[in-house]
Design an enzyme around this catalytic site. Structure first.
Site, PDB file in Angstrom:
ATOM      1  N   LEU A  41      40.808 144.074  61.935  1.00  0.00           N
ATOM      2  CA  LEU A  41      40.657 145.470  61.549  1.00  0.00           C
ATOM      3  C   LEU A  41      41.210 146.258  62.727  1.00  0.00           C
ATOM      4  O   LEU A  41      40.855 145.982  63.872  1.00  0.00           O
ATOM      5  CB  LEU A  41      39.179 145.840  61.347  1.00  0.00           C
ATOM      6  CG  LEU A  41      38.521 145.482  60.026  1.00  0.00           C
ATOM      7  CD1 LEU A  41      37.028 145.833  60.068  1.00  0.00           C
ATOM      8  CD2 LEU A  41      39.189 146.196  58.870  1.00  0.00           C
ATOM      9  N   ASP A  42      42.067 147.214  62.451  1.00  0.00           N
ATOM     10  CA  ASP A  42      42.619 148.034  63.531  1.00  0.00           C
ATOM     11  C   ASP A  42      41.495 148.737  64.274  1.00  0.00           C
ATOM     12  O   ASP A  42      40.403 148.938  63.737  1.00  0.00           O
ATOM     13  CB  ASP A  42      43.585 149.076  62.970  1.00  0.00           C
ATOM     14  CG  ASP A  42      44.790 148.432  62.308  1.00  0.00           C
ATOM     15  OD1 ASP A  42      45.312 147.454  62.865  1.00  0.00           O
ATOM     16  OD2 ASP A  42      45.189 148.909  61.238  1.00  0.00           O
ATOM     17  N   ALA A  43      41.760 149.145  65.487  1.00  0.00           N
ATOM     18  CA  ALA A  43      40.741 149.819  66.299  1.00  0.00           C
ATOM     19  C   ALA A  43      40.211 151.072  65.609  1.00  0.00           C
ATOM     20  O   ALA A  43      39.035 151.403  65.735  1.00  0.00           O
ATOM     21  CB  ALA A  43      41.304 150.177  67.676  1.00  0.00           C
TER      22      ALA A  43
END
Length: 191
Positions: A41-43
């Site tokens: 999951l992207d930041a």
């Protein structure tokens, strides 16, 4: 072992910081040694992140040939038309790649989600709405790029389900994790 983490905003899906990055890492959450994130999951995305120390689970969950389902709740700018939602559902072209068809629906009423820290940007003159997107693939920043392709930038993105395992049923809050039970583990692998 298979763990579920409710990943908060601002955290990379890795244990090692990137030089010069402002983002936190998974090393801050007291996770057991030798676990790794199954997928990413992207930041700037939140929600259900699975971690394991078991070889082979990554390909079992992420191999596109297995078409393993993941559901995201996406808050977008403006209200997409039915035509825009059909376009999204049929697949959109992103840099020469056409996304696989997906299941898209408006979330009405809007879901009750905890506020994000920091809050999303709000424009008083621009409405927003929540969508559910169910995908079987996961290219880099795909959901954000898909909503942008139909003219509705993503404001907030939360992964709420992997397979049949739902984040809301785990009793976790942002930054908390726990091992999955046998039944929960089975639910991960249901399509």
């Amino acid at each position: 072992m298979l763990l579920a983490l409710d990943k908060p905003y601002g955290v990379l899906s890795q244990f090692t910081p990137e030089p010069g990055s402002r983002w936190r890492t998974l090393a801050e959450f007291g996770l057991p040694k030798n676990v790794y994130a199954l997928g990413r999951l992207d930041a700037d995305s939140e929600g259900l992140l699975l971690l394991s120390d078991e070889p082979g689970l990554n390909s079992r969950l992420l191999d596109p040939a297995r078409a393993h389902r993941r559901e995201y709740w996406v808050q977008v700018e403006r209200i997409p038309t039915d035509v825009a939602l059909r376009e999204l559902a049929c697949g959109v072209t992103l840099g020469g790649y056409r996304t696989q068809p997906c299941v898209v629906r408006r979330l009405e009423p809007e879901p009750s989600v905890a506020p994000r820290d920091p809050p999303i940007r709000v424009r008083k003159t621009v409405p927003d709405c929540w969508l559910s997107l169910e995908l079987t693939e996961g290219k880099n920043r795909q959901v954000r790029r898909m909503t942008a392709a139909i003219g509705h930038p993503t404001l907030r993105l939360i992964r709420v389900r992997i397979g049949a395992l739902r984040l809301e049923g785990l009793g976790l809050s942002a930054g908390r994790w726990r091992a999955l039970t046998g039944d929960e583990r089975d639910a991960v692998f249901l399509a």
